[in-house]
Write an enzyme that holds these catalytic residues in place. Structure first.
Site, PDB file in Angstrom:
ATOM      1  N   LEU A 136       0.813  -1.228   0.000  1.00 55.02           N
ATOM      2  CA  LEU A 136       0.000   0.000   0.000  1.00 55.02           C
ATOM      3  C   LEU A 136       0.845   1.276   0.000  1.00 55.02           C
ATOM      4  O   LEU A 136       0.425   2.283   0.566  1.00 55.02           O
ATOM      5  CB  LEU A 136      -0.920   0.008   1.235  1.00 55.02           C
ATOM      6  CG  LEU A 136      -2.384  -0.309   1.020  1.00 55.02           C
ATOM      7  CD1 LEU A 136      -3.108  -0.309   2.372  1.00 55.02           C
ATOM      8  CD2 LEU A 136      -3.041   0.732   0.117  1.00 55.02           C
ATOM      9  N   CYS A 181      -6.555  -5.717  -0.245  1.00 59.57           N
ATOM     10  CA  CYS A 181      -5.095  -5.770  -0.371  1.00 59.57           C
ATOM     11  C   CYS A 181      -4.537  -6.968   0.377  1.00 59.57           C
ATOM     12  O   CYS A 181      -4.782  -7.125   1.566  1.00 59.57           O
ATOM     13  CB  CYS A 181      -4.438  -4.509   0.179  1.00 59.57           C
ATOM     14  SG  CYS A 181      -2.648  -4.668   0.122  1.00 59.57           S
ATOM     15  N   THR A 205      -5.570  -9.514  -6.443  1.00 63.59           N
ATOM     16  CA  THR A 205      -4.592 -10.586  -6.642  1.00 63.59           C
ATOM     17  C   THR A 205      -4.845 -11.790  -5.725  1.00 63.59           C
ATOM     18  O   THR A 205      -5.419 -11.655  -4.647  1.00 63.59           O
ATOM     19  CB  THR A 205      -3.175 -10.042  -6.376  1.00 63.59           C
ATOM     20  OG1 THR A 205      -3.180  -9.352  -5.123  1.00 63.59           O
ATOM     21  CG2 THR A 205      -2.740  -9.107  -7.477  1.00 63.59           C
ATOM     22  N   ASN A 244      -8.959   4.988  -6.022  1.00 61.67           N
ATOM     23  CA  ASN A 244      -9.026   3.780  -5.206  1.00 61.67           C
ATOM     24  C   ASN A 244      -8.686   4.167  -3.764  1.00 61.67           C
ATOM     25  O   ASN A 244      -7.703   4.860  -3.512  1.00 61.67           O
ATOM     26  CB  ASN A 244      -8.057   2.733  -5.758  1.00 61.67           C
ATOM     27  CG  ASN A 244      -8.155   1.411  -5.019  1.00 61.67           C
ATOM     28  OD1 ASN A 244      -7.848   1.326  -3.829  1.00 61.67           O
ATOM     29  ND2 ASN A 244      -8.569   0.367  -5.715  1.00 61.67           N
ATOM     30  N   GLY A 257      -4.493  -4.616 -15.865  1.00 66.42           N
ATOM     31  CA  GLY A 257      -3.546  -4.350 -14.790  1.00 66.42           C
ATOM     32  C   GLY A 257      -2.118  -4.667 -15.169  1.00 66.42           C
ATOM     33  O   GLY A 257      -1.394  -3.826 -15.706  1.00 66.42           O
TER      34      GLY A 257
HETATM   35  O1  RRO Z   1      -0.051  -2.384  -2.396  1.00 63.83           O
HETATM   36  C1  RRO Z   1      -0.162  -3.620  -2.533  1.00 63.83           C
HETATM   37  O2  RRO Z   1       0.668  -4.420  -2.086  1.00 63.83           O
HETATM   38  C2  RRO Z   1      -1.318  -4.217  -3.211  1.00 63.83           C
HETATM   39  C3  RRO Z   1      -2.628  -3.775  -3.048  1.00 63.83           C
HETATM   40 BR1  RRO Z   1      -3.067  -2.253  -2.064  1.00 63.83          BR
HETATM   41  C4  RRO Z   1      -3.685  -4.499  -3.645  1.00 63.83           C
HETATM   42  O3  RRO Z   1      -4.876  -4.184  -3.524  1.00 63.83           O
HETATM   43  N1  RRO Z   1      -3.362  -5.606  -4.376  1.00 63.83           N
HETATM   44  C5  RRO Z   1      -2.100  -6.004  -4.538  1.00 63.83           C
HETATM   45  O4  RRO Z   1      -1.856  -7.022  -5.210  1.00 63.83           O
HETATM   46  N2  RRO Z   1      -1.078  -5.307  -3.950  1.00 63.83           N
END
Ligand code: RRO
Length: 313
Positions: free
Chosen positions: A72, A129, A192, A98, A264
């Site tokens: 994040l 996430c 993911t 988002n 993506g």
């Molecule tokens: O920032 C991340 O590690 C991350 C997020 Br917020 C997400 O929603 N999905 C992802 O695969 N990585």
């Protein structure tokens, strides 16, 4: 040929958006691609305060995709409003922010700040996430928490609210139903899948947090099945995400019932992927005498099939 669609009062010029976290805040590619060709741009998740994210290694390539554990990392909502939003407002495409947080209150703080400024068309609420200890998956794997966040966000905005769902649950449609019941305008999926890669020389995980989020072509069939499940269970629109690299990939999601798609991982190879895919959908429609992309949506023909799972709930 009609390519547009609407969520609430917001009109998208085509059905192909760029997925959160794969396009930054749009500024890095603004000079090299035609952002106006996108159906919409979804920003990296924003939290109330800036976040450094996880230590390296936080991205690794796998046979047919990649694993990330960014954690994040983002510039925080205030810097976004001051430094990034003015540039985004020059573009003629839908801007979706988002939103993420560690608590329900943090999600609300981001929304409250963004509601005070012009130029944001819709919100995507990230309850999914996989890479942070607090929040993230804790919310996305808990139906009650998903409902609570949706409810609190809904109370604070009239703009379209899209709830982004995780596939890392047993029955994703339960989460879609909860979001719908609390006033979400749409859901998007999939975020993911939790994945792991090992370096056999060092016998260490290739990602600093051991596991990360798997994306790319490897996850497309999983994503299609999850989208199919949610489309059956919900009345609100579903936006499909997961390993879309080609026009055919996007068409598969539309045929299964997604009203739109997000591109993506493909952006890391070619940031113009979504634009090429949008153009390709238009070409497919004109070659097949389809006047409105809407005609493809949900046109999956299962009449000769025997579904193994007939009822999802
Ligand atoms: O920032 C991340 O590690 C991350 C997020 Br917020 C997400 O929603 N999905 C992802 O695969 N990585």
């Amino acid at each position: 040929m009609k390519t547009t669609f609407k969520l609430g009062n917001v009109e998208f010029k085509n059905r192909v958006l760029v997925a959160s976290g794969t396009f930054g805040y749009g500024d890095e590619v603004a000079d090299s691609i035609n952002i106006n060709g996108l159906g919409g741009l979804i920003t990296k998740s924003l939290t109330p305060k800036p976040r450094e994210g996880n230590p390296p290694s936080r991205i690794v390539e796998t046979a047919s995709g990649m694993i990330n554990s960014i954690g994040l990392a983002n510039i925080g909502v205030e810097k976004f409003v001051e430094e990034k939003l003015p540039l985004l407002n020059n573009f003629d495409t839908v801007i979706v922010v988002n939103v993420a947080g560690s608590t329900v209150e943090e999600y609300c703080r981001v929304i409250e700040k963004l509601e005070q400024v012009e130029g944001i068309d819709a919100y995507e609420i990230n309850v999914s996430c996989p890479n942070v200890k607090e929040g993230g998956l804790n919310f996305g794997t808990n139906v009650k928490a998903t409902a609570e966040i949706t409810k609190e966000v809904r109370r604070r905005t009239m703009k379209p609210v899209i709830v982004k769902l995780t596939p890392n649950v047993t029955r994703v449609s339960e989460f879609g139903i909860a979001a719908e019941a609390e006033g979400a305008d749409a859901v998007s999926l999939i975020n993911t899948l939790v994945g792991l890669a090992v370096d056999v020389k060092t016998r260490k995980p290739k990602i600093s947090t051991v596991t990360g989020g798997l994306s790319g072509p490897a996850i497309k069939p999983v994503a299609l099945a999850k989208v199919y499940e949610v489309v059956q269970a919900l009345k609100i629109p579903v936006i499909g995400i997961g390993g879309i690299f080609t026009v055919e990939d996007a068409l598969e999601f539309l045929i299964v019932g997604a009203v739109a798609v997000q591109v993506g991982t493909a952006n890391f190879i070619d940031p113009a992927s979504a634009i090429h895919i949008a153009e390709g959908i238009e070409k497919y429609c004109s070659e097949n005498n389809i006047e409105d992309v809407q005609q493809i949506i949900g046109s999956l023909d299962t009449s000769t099939c025997i579904p193994i799972i007939k009822s999802w709930l």
